[in-house]
Write a protein that holds these residues in place. Structure first.
Motif, PDB file in Angstrom:
ATOM      1  N   ALA A   1       0.826  -1.205   0.000  1.00  0.00           N
ATOM      2  CA  ALA A   1       0.000   0.000   0.000  1.00  0.00           C
ATOM      3  C   ALA A   1       0.862   1.258   0.000  1.00  0.00           C
ATOM      4  O   ALA A   1       0.539   2.242  -0.688  1.00  0.00           O
ATOM      5  CB  ALA A   1      -0.929  -0.006   1.215  1.00  0.00           C
ATOM      6  N   ALA A   2       1.964   1.243   0.753  1.00  0.00           N
ATOM      7  CA  ALA A   2       2.848   2.414   0.803  1.00  0.00           C
ATOM      8  C   ALA A   2       3.475   2.687  -0.559  1.00  0.00           C
ATOM      9  O   ALA A   2       3.627   3.850  -0.970  1.00  0.00           O
ATOM     10  CB  ALA A   2       3.930   2.210   1.858  1.00  0.00           C
ATOM     11  N   ASN A   3       3.829   1.629  -1.278  1.00  0.00           N
ATOM     12  CA  ASN A   3       4.423   1.797  -2.604  1.00  0.00           C
ATOM     13  C   ASN A   3       3.390   2.205  -3.648  1.00  0.00           C
ATOM     14  O   ASN A   3       3.737   2.829  -4.665  1.00  0.00           O
ATOM     15  CB  ASN A   3       5.124   0.505  -3.043  1.00  0.00           C
ATOM     16  CG  ASN A   3       6.380   0.220  -2.246  1.00  0.00           C
ATOM     17  OD1 ASN A   3       7.074   1.148  -1.833  1.00  0.00           O
ATOM     18  ND2 ASN A   3       6.671  -1.051  -2.018  1.00  0.00           N
ATOM     19  N   HIS A   4       2.136   1.845  -3.414  1.00  0.00           N
ATOM     20  CA  HIS A   4       1.083   2.148  -4.389  1.00  0.00           C
ATOM     21  C   HIS A   4       0.686   3.610  -4.346  1.00  0.00           C
ATOM     22  O   HIS A   4       0.742   4.314  -5.366  1.00  0.00           O
ATOM     23  CB  HIS A   4      -0.126   1.246  -4.137  1.00  0.00           C
ATOM     24  CG  HIS A   4      -1.197   1.365  -5.174  1.00  0.00           C
ATOM     25  ND1 HIS A   4      -2.270   2.222  -5.030  1.00  0.00           N
ATOM     26  CD2 HIS A   4      -1.356   0.748  -6.375  1.00  0.00           C
ATOM     27  CE1 HIS A   4      -3.048   2.135  -6.107  1.00  0.00           C
ATOM     28  NE2 HIS A   4      -2.512   1.234  -6.934  1.00  0.00           N
ATOM     29  N   SER A   5       0.275   4.080  -3.161  1.00  0.00           N
ATOM     30  CA  SER A   5      -0.105   5.486  -3.011  1.00  0.00           C
ATOM     31  C   SER A   5      -0.310   5.794  -1.531  1.00  0.00           C
ATOM     32  O   SER A   5      -0.522   4.890  -0.718  1.00  0.00           O
ATOM     33  CB  SER A   5      -1.394   5.801  -3.780  1.00  0.00           C
ATOM     34  OG  SER A   5      -2.509   5.149  -3.193  1.00  0.00           O
ATOM     35  N   THR A   6      -0.255   7.088  -1.194  1.00  0.00           N
ATOM     36  CA  THR A   6      -0.492   7.476   0.198  1.00  0.00           C
ATOM     37  C   THR A   6      -1.927   7.193   0.616  1.00  0.00           C
ATOM     38  O   THR A   6      -2.177   6.816   1.766  1.00  0.00           O
ATOM     39  CB  THR A   6      -0.183   8.966   0.399  1.00  0.00           C
ATOM     40  OG1 THR A   6      -0.923   9.738  -0.550  1.00  0.00           O
ATOM     41  CG2 THR A   6       1.299   9.241   0.236  1.00  0.00           C
ATOM     42  N   ASN A   7      -2.874   7.342  -0.296  1.00  0.00           N
ATOM     43  CA  ASN A   7      -4.274   7.039   0.035  1.00  0.00           C
ATOM     44  C   ASN A   7      -4.454   5.561   0.369  1.00  0.00           C
ATOM     45  O   ASN A   7      -5.194   5.206   1.288  1.00  0.00           O
ATOM     46  CB  ASN A   7      -5.203   7.435  -1.110  1.00  0.00           C
ATOM     47  CG  ASN A   7      -5.369   8.932  -1.245  1.00  0.00           C
ATOM     48  OD1 ASN A   7      -5.200   9.661  -0.267  1.00  0.00           O
ATOM     49  ND2 ASN A   7      -5.686   9.405  -2.441  1.00  0.00           N
ATOM     50  N   SER A   8      -3.782   4.692  -0.378  1.00  0.00           N
ATOM     51  CA  SER A   8      -3.854   3.251  -0.095  1.00  0.00           C
ATOM     52  C   SER A   8      -3.260   2.944   1.265  1.00  0.00           C
ATOM     53  O   SER A   8      -3.801   2.136   2.035  1.00  0.00           O
ATOM     54  CB  SER A   8      -3.103   2.464  -1.176  1.00  0.00           C
ATOM     55  OG  SER A   8      -3.709   2.637  -2.433  1.00  0.00           O
ATOM     56  N   LEU A   9      -2.141   3.601   1.564  1.00  0.00           N
ATOM     57  CA  LEU A   9      -1.501   3.379   2.865  1.00  0.00           C
ATOM     58  C   LEU A   9      -2.429   3.811   4.001  1.00  0.00           C
ATOM     59  O   LEU A   9      -2.592   3.081   4.990  1.00  0.00           O
ATOM     60  CB  LEU A   9      -0.190   4.149   2.945  1.00  0.00           C
ATOM     61  CG  LEU A   9       0.541   4.106   4.288  1.00  0.00           C
ATOM     62  CD1 LEU A   9       0.919   2.677   4.656  1.00  0.00           C
ATOM     63  CD2 LEU A   9       1.790   4.995   4.257  1.00  0.00           C
ATOM     64  N   LEU A  10      -3.040   4.985   3.879  1.00  0.00           N
ATOM     65  CA  LEU A  10      -3.945   5.475   4.919  1.00  0.00           C
ATOM     66  C   LEU A  10      -5.141   4.544   5.087  1.00  0.00           C
ATOM     67  O   LEU A  10      -5.588   4.284   6.210  1.00  0.00           O
ATOM     68  CB  LEU A  10      -4.412   6.890   4.586  1.00  0.00           C
ATOM     69  CG  LEU A  10      -3.323   7.979   4.569  1.00  0.00           C
ATOM     70  CD1 LEU A  10      -3.925   9.317   4.162  1.00  0.00           C
ATOM     71  CD2 LEU A  10      -2.642   8.091   5.924  1.00  0.00           C
ATOM     72  N   ALA A  11      -5.665   4.017   3.983  1.00  0.00           N
ATOM     73  CA  ALA A  11      -6.822   3.110   4.049  1.00  0.00           C
ATOM     74  C   ALA A  11      -6.455   1.799   4.736  1.00  0.00           C
ATOM     75  O   ALA A  11      -7.217   1.284   5.572  1.00  0.00           O
ATOM     76  CB  ALA A  11      -7.353   2.848   2.641  1.00  0.00           C
ATOM     77  N   VAL A  12      -5.301   1.246   4.392  1.00  0.00           N
ATOM     78  CA  VAL A  12      -4.868  -0.017   4.999  1.00  0.00           C
ATOM     79  C   VAL A  12      -4.602   0.163   6.483  1.00  0.00           C
ATOM     80  O   VAL A  12      -4.973  -0.690   7.303  1.00  0.00           O
ATOM     81  CB  VAL A  12      -3.618  -0.568   4.274  1.00  0.00           C
ATOM     82  CG1 VAL A  12      -2.990  -1.708   5.068  1.00  0.00           C
ATOM     83  CG2 VAL A  12      -3.985  -1.045   2.881  1.00  0.00           C
ATOM     84  N   ARG A  13      -3.986   1.279   6.854  1.00  0.00           N
ATOM     85  CA  ARG A  13      -3.718   1.528   8.272  1.00  0.00           C
ATOM     86  C   ARG A  13      -5.010   1.730   9.061  1.00  0.00           C
ATOM     87  O   ARG A  13      -5.119   1.322  10.213  1.00  0.00           O
ATOM     88  CB  ARG A  13      -2.803   2.739   8.429  1.00  0.00           C
ATOM     89  CG  ARG A  13      -1.416   2.553   7.866  1.00  0.00           C
ATOM     90  CD  ARG A  13      -0.642   1.473   8.570  1.00  0.00           C
ATOM     91  NE  ARG A  13      -0.301   1.819   9.929  1.00  0.00           N
ATOM     92  CZ  ARG A  13       0.267   0.989  10.801  1.00  0.00           C
ATOM     93  NH1 ARG A  13       0.523  -0.266  10.450  1.00  0.00           N
ATOM     94  NH2 ARG A  13       0.548   1.378  12.019  1.00  0.00           N
ATOM     95  N   ALA A  14      -5.998   2.362   8.433  1.00  0.00           N
ATOM     96  CA  ALA A  14      -7.297   2.522   9.097  1.00  0.00           C
ATOM     97  C   ALA A  14      -7.968   1.167   9.300  1.00  0.00           C
ATOM     98  O   ALA A  14      -8.552   0.895  10.365  1.00  0.00           O
ATOM     99  CB  ALA A  14      -8.194   3.448   8.281  1.00  0.00           C
ATOM    100  N   PHE A  15      -7.887   0.294   8.292  1.00  0.00           N
ATOM    101  CA  PHE A  15      -8.438  -1.064   8.430  1.00  0.00           C
ATOM    102  C   PHE A  15      -7.681  -1.842   9.502  1.00  0.00           C
ATOM    103  O   PHE A  15      -8.279  -2.597  10.286  1.00  0.00           O
ATOM    104  CB  PHE A  15      -8.350  -1.793   7.087  1.00  0.00           C
ATOM    105  CG  PHE A  15      -8.846  -3.214   7.145  1.00  0.00           C
ATOM    106  CD1 PHE A  15     -10.204  -3.488   7.172  1.00  0.00           C
ATOM    107  CD2 PHE A  15      -7.958  -4.275   7.198  1.00  0.00           C
ATOM    108  CE1 PHE A  15     -10.661  -4.799   7.236  1.00  0.00           C
ATOM    109  CE2 PHE A  15      -8.403  -5.580   7.261  1.00  0.00           C
ATOM    110  CZ  PHE A  15      -9.768  -5.838   7.284  1.00  0.00           C
TER     111      PHE A  15
END
Length: 499
Positions: free
Chosen positions: A174-188
């Motif tokens: 997720a971190a390599n994909h985009s910051t939005n993906s990283l934030l979503a995964v961390r929220a989950f």
């Protein structure tokens, strides 16, 4: 079955050692109470078809011998050898999952340093990334507490561990994909972890008698704090040898291994356990006070919030999480920014305080149990522990503003975190004291408030540092919050049942 009448006739003695009596099933049992005061001999309950004493309240050490086995606090002895008590196995597995829970969480505090350098994130944005898992954590706390009250701690924490292990695995992608993906995964990830503490409290309240519960919580939370050490120490080493994905893969594998063991070894209640001895089951049941009995329908949210002891717990959780997450999320950055130490050194300086916190949490639990056994009221024990847990860290944080070397800073951080662990024997246990039939729900409510505090403090630290160029102002604010909440707690908290 052990004879009850001969035992009752000797309860006035300071040291009671009745002879063993043989029952219809050939059970030889001895109950020994040293330096104890028997406050109540209650009803008699039926377990496995036998009638056993179920409501004995004592202040003192309790040792039970049955079927040739002596039961101490956690370990039993049989035929010259030692065998672990079932409740010890439960607390060991709970401590293990709490360790993984925090290790998975803290890895991001280390990984965020190279990620920030790679993607050019500002200090303020670091706070947003650090707090992202709290967005989901805040919403799952109340739901997780309600689920725990309904379905028990075993299933809820198992599903939580499975889901947060999955989120841990996909975090580097997720971190390599985009910051939005990283934030979503961390929220989950936070959504899955929000059930851990309510489930822990639920299980330990059922598996441990009242005079052992603070010690059990201290051991479990000791595992939680050791997760900080494991994450802060292993993450830099694995990142150097494998890459950023290394620690995330390791902790995912450990989570799945724990899940398999948990599924086959633990039950929600000791009465459902097929391998527990009758002596240990009797000891657990005898150590339950009337506050453990669940009667009637649970109170409404409006009724819960109408009582000041509820607000004492909510404010305590708010303040505890405020200080805890400031230190958890920002210590590697603090040591790098203020003292210009490298990432590996910063991780070590940050890890040492968490290791001592694990030990002090156990000491706090044992001290709380000792106070109760010695005749102190539950209310007094909770207030003493919580006062240490807030006033001590407040003073340490004020002193931290004046240090000049990373070694002295680590000393004061160690003092702050070690003393803050006394809160585990304060507000964290108090939920079961005042509302045993809806403790999970109450935990969820207070934990949501605590999570909100963690979000504000984690993001606020970043903005304060960027705005003022110093950590000092925020550390002083945190110390003042500790002092104010300690006063409120001592005015309105109680160890008696309210709901």
């Amino acid at each position: 079955m052990a004879a009850v009448a001969p035992l009752k006739s000797h309860l006035r003695r300071a040291h009671l050692r009745p002879a063993a009596h043989s029952g219809p099933i050939g059970l030889a049992a001895t109950l020994s109470f040293r330096n104890s005061q028997v406050k109540k001999w209650g009803s008699v309950c039926t377990t496995y078809g036998e009638r056993v004493p179920a409501a004995i309240r004592v202040c003192g050490a309790v040792r039970c011998t049955a079927e040739g086995m002596e039961r101490g606090l956690f370990v039993g002895r049989k035929e010259g050898g030692f065998v672990a008590a079932e409740r010890f196995k439960v607390v060991a597995l709970v401590a293990a999952v709490m360790c993984l829970c925090n290790a998975d969480r803290v890895v991001m505090s280390v990984a965020i340093v190279p990620l920030a350098a790679k993607y050019g994130w500002s200090t303020a944005f670091l706070g947003i990334v650090q707090s992202s898992f709290l967005w989901g954590y805040m919403f799952s706390s109340v739901l997780g507490g309600a689920l725990v009250d309904r379905y028990g701690g075993k299933k809820v924490i198992a599903w939580g561990a499975a889901l947060w292990s999955l989120a841990t695995l996909v975090t580097p992608w997720a971190a390599n994909h985009s910051t939005n993906s990283l934030l979503a995964v961390r929220a989950f990830f936070g959504l899955a972890e929000g059930v851990a503490l309510p489930a822990m409290n639920h299980l330990l309240s059922r598996w441990f008698p009242n005079h052992e519960r603070a010690t059990a919580v201290g051991l479990s939370m000791g595992g939680f704090q050791l997760g900080n050490v494991v994450g802060l120490v292993l993450a830099p080493l694995l990142m150097q040898s494998i890459g950023i994905s290394g620690p995330f893969m390791l902790f995912t594998a450990l989570g799945l291994l724990w899940l398999v063991t948990w599924s086959f070894r633990v039950t929600n209640d000791p009465q459902e356990c097929g391998t527990i001895s009758k002596s240990e089951l009797w000891l657990i049941q005898a150590g339950k006070g009337d506050s453990s009995v669940i009667k009637g329908s649970p109170p409404s949210l409006r009724h819960l919030l109408s009582k000041l002891p509820t607000w004492a717990i909510i404010f305590a959780n708010f303040t505890n999480n405020w200080g805890y997450f400031v230190l958890l999320s920002w210590m590697p950055v603090y040591f790098k920014t203020v003292f210009d130490v490298n990432l590996k050194q910063a991780a070590w300086f940050s890890a040492v305080p968490w290791g001592t916190m694990a030990l002090s949490g156990y000491i706090a639990g044992a001290a709380s149990d000792y106070l109760i056994k010695s005749g102190y009221s539950t209310t007094s024990a909770r207030k003493i522990m919580q006062s240490i847990g807030f006033i001590g860290p407040g003073i340490a944080l004020l002193c931290l503003n004046h240090v000049r070397t990373p070694t002295i800073a680590a000393v004061f951080l160690t003092a702050a975190l070690s003393l803050s662990s006394f809160s585990q024997a304060g507000f964290l246990l108090n939920m079961q004291d005042i509302a045993p039939q809806c403790a999970g729900f109450l935990h969820g409510i207070s934990n949501s408030a605590g999570t909100l505090a963690a979000i504000i403090s984690t993001i606020g630290t970043g903005y304060f540092v960027q705005w003022l160029g110093s950590f000092q102002a925020f550390l002083t604010l945190t110390a003042c919050l500790y002092f104010a909440t300690a006063i409120f707690w001592n005015l309105y908290a109680t160890g008696e049942r309210v709901f």
